[in-house]
Design an enzyme around this catalytic site. Structure first.
Site, PDB file in Angstrom:
ATOM      1  N   GLU A 275      54.166 -11.958  22.553  1.00 22.58           N
ATOM      2  CA  GLU A 275      54.198 -10.705  23.317  1.00 22.58           C
ATOM      3  C   GLU A 275      53.013 -10.618  24.285  1.00 22.58           C
ATOM      4  OE1 GLU A 275      53.861  -7.879  20.138  1.00 22.58           O
ATOM      5  OE2 GLU A 275      55.948  -8.110  19.521  1.00 22.58           O
ATOM      6  N   GLY A 277      50.796  -9.718  27.447  1.00 20.90           N
ATOM      7  CA  GLY A 277      50.787  -8.678  28.477  1.00 20.90           C
ATOM      8  C   GLY A 277      49.731  -8.994  29.524  1.00 20.90           C
ATOM      9  N   CYS A 344      36.296  14.997  39.541  1.00 16.60           N
ATOM     10  CA  CYS A 344      35.170  15.779  39.019  1.00 16.60           C
ATOM     11  C   CYS A 344      34.940  15.516  37.540  1.00 16.60           C
ATOM     12  CB  CYS A 344      35.395  17.249  39.325  1.00 16.60           C
ATOM     13  SG  CYS A 344      35.296  17.532  41.094  1.00 16.60           S
TER      14      CYS A 344
HETATM   15  C1  LIG Z   1      49.787  -4.052  23.821  1.00 17.08           C
HETATM   16  C2  LIG Z   1      50.580  -4.946  22.957  1.00 17.08           C
HETATM   17  C3  LIG Z   1      50.785  -6.276  23.330  1.00 17.08           C
HETATM   18  C4  LIG Z   1      50.164  -6.909  24.555  1.00 17.08           C
HETATM   19  O1  LIG Z   1      48.807  -7.085  24.442  1.00 17.08           O
HETATM   20  P1  LIG Z   1      48.023  -7.930  25.561  1.00 17.08           P
HETATM   21  O2  LIG Z   1      46.626  -7.890  25.096  1.00 17.08           O
HETATM   22  O3  LIG Z   1      48.216  -7.224  26.845  1.00 17.08           O
HETATM   23  O4  LIG Z   1      48.577  -9.293  25.567  1.00 17.08           O
HETATM   24  C5  LIG Z   1      51.600  -7.050  22.531  1.00 17.08           C
HETATM   25  N1  LIG Z   1      52.172  -6.554  21.411  1.00 17.08           N
HETATM   26  C6  LIG Z   1      51.988  -5.279  21.016  1.00 17.08           C
HETATM   27  C7  LIG Z   1      52.659  -4.786  19.803  1.00 17.08           C
HETATM   28  C8  LIG Z   1      51.195  -4.431  21.783  1.00 17.08           C
HETATM   29  O5  LIG Z   1      51.001  -3.171  21.386  1.00 17.08           O
END
Ligand SMILES: *Cc1c(COP(=O)(O)O)cnc(C)c1O
Length: 420
Positions: A275, A277, A344
């Site tokens: 996963e 990101g 602000c």
């Molecule tokens: C936020 C998140 C990710 C991604 O994390 P990165 O650090 O952006 O790779 C993957 N899995 C879960 C469950 C998340 O909450």
């Protein structure tokens, strides 16, 4: 590697000069590079090529823009979603339902039903209670929910405390010591097909050690659950790989990560899921801003007041995060400055005592590494616009998210008659 570079002294996104975007779309504006997204997606895929059919689900919360998701869908990516809204985005972008994983500690029964309706691939359930509820929702609908149990391995990811998710005191997953019991009780509930485990210990990880420690614990748990007669066919290793925010940062490469994963998971005999990101999106975007004015400070250090603010890029205020600040047309001169937005709040500060390119009123500048957890966290605080997003592809670009102006937000508010 990214595609935000100086050409003839002017910062470009791929082949588009940033002053052109500033003139046509105005600032502040996020600018993404398609080539960088594609490259990062491919590098991550290549890093896992030693594995048998890995499943890669982009963590949509890092950058949910529809055009970005379309790019990643074309690269064969699925999605890790944490709400029904993200699920609908993934589908709208063309991701296949079976490639979608639903994470998050607070899935409502309505969201579960919506996801079952769409036949998503997997739910990562975060508690026994959630698993039981999911089983009931699915059974009522005559469906089977495919699920993994998210465990909390209780390892210290060594990152900022607000993005650490795998310590016992964090809200995520079930305690490691109780995971087997919970898995065995959920296994066989009608409506639910338990198929594995999931974990995600935190974000912006700059060492592989905590990941390796967590994965090793999972390996032991797999054996233990199997020896009690339950099946595991999928293990979701989450995301978390860090990126370089500073030129001198040296986070582990996707290749080193892939090699570690291959070594630690050898013999697991499962389909591995990922996963990522930030590692895909972080350096594929910048925030383009214009200097409003330079205000003398109390000491000798001036305040550079830019037209981007904490509502556009929240990470410095939220996580004390560092974003490189560079002039779009650097003169070669340097300055030490505090870089702040117009909101602000004292927290609306991007940097203090930053040694940076010299800038003056009306100059353009960029905050780098803003492609992940940037626009997605934007708000309209101080009745500012919701920041727009632009995607560059070679010498062309498109606005992929419009600026939502204060008037549009005002139009959605109502004064009830009985106040008059
Ligand atoms: C936020 C998140 C990710 C991604 O994390 P990165 O650090 O952006 O790779 C993957 N899995 C879960 C469950 C998340 O909450």
């Amino acid at each position: 590697m990214d595609h935000f570079t100086l050409k003839d002294g002017i910062m470009h996104a791929e082949d588009v000069p940033l002053p052109l975007i500033a003139a046509q779309v105005e600032t502040p504006v996020y600018v993404y590079s398609r080539a960088t997204f594609i490259r990062h997606a491919q590098v991550f895929k290549d890093a896992l090529s030693a594995l048998d059919n890995p499943h890669i689900a982009f963590a949509i919360k890092a950058n949910p823009n529809l055009a970005i998701l379309r790019i990643l869908a074309r690269e064969g990516y699925g999605a890790d979603v944490v709400s029904a809204g993200e699920l609908d985005r993934a589908l709208a972008a063309g991701m296949r339902p079976e490639d979608i994983v639903f994470s998050g500690v607070g899935k409502t029964p309505e969201e579960m039903a919506h996801a079952l309706e769409k036949d998503i691939g997997q739910f990562n359930v975060e508690s026994e209670e959630e698993g039981r509820e999911l089983a009931i929702v699915a059974e009522v609908m005559g469906k089977t929910a495919h699920a993994a149990l998210r465990i909390n391995p209780d390892v210290d990811a060594g990152t900022h405390e607000k993005i650490s998710t795998g310590k016992a005191e964090n809200k995520f997953g079930v305690p490691f010591g109780r995971a087997k019991g919970i898995y065995m009780r959920l296994n066989g509930l009608s409506g639910l097909k338990m198929r594995g485990l999931a974990l995600h210990i935190g974000s912006q990880l700059t060492s592989l050690d905590p990941l390796e420690a967590a994965f090793t614990k999972v390996g032991g748990l797999i054996d233990s659950i199997r020896s009690s007669g339950a099946e595991l066919t999928h293990i979701d290793l989450g995301g978390g790989l860090g990126v370089a925010y500073r030129a001198e940062d040296d986070p582990p490469s996707p290749a080193a990560y892939g090699a570690m994963v291959a070594r630690v998971t050898k013999g697991w005999n499962v389909r591995l899921m990922f996963e990522p990101g930030r590692v895909i999106a972080g350096n594929a975007g910048i925030l383009l801003t214009r200097v409003i004015r330079v205000k003398p400070g109390g000491g000798n250090v001036p305040f550079v007041v830019v037209d981007a603010a904490m509502n556009d890029l929240a990470r410095p205020a939220m996580y004390d995060a560092y974003h490189d600040f560079s002039a779009v047309e650097p003169s070669g001169k340097r300055m030490t400055a505090h870089i702040v937005g117009p909101v602000c709040e004292t927290g609306d500060t991007f940097a203090m005592h930053r040694d940076t390119d010299h800038v003056a009123a009306n100059d353009l500048a960029i905050f780098r590494t803003a492609g992940a957890y940037g626009a997605t966290m934007a708000s309209t605080y101080n009745s500012r616009s919701l920041v727009p997003e632009v995607l560059v592809d070679g010498a062309r670009y498109a606005v992929v998210a419009e600026r939502i102006k204060p008037a549009a937000i005002l139009a959605a508010e109502h004064v009830p008659d009985w106040l008059d």
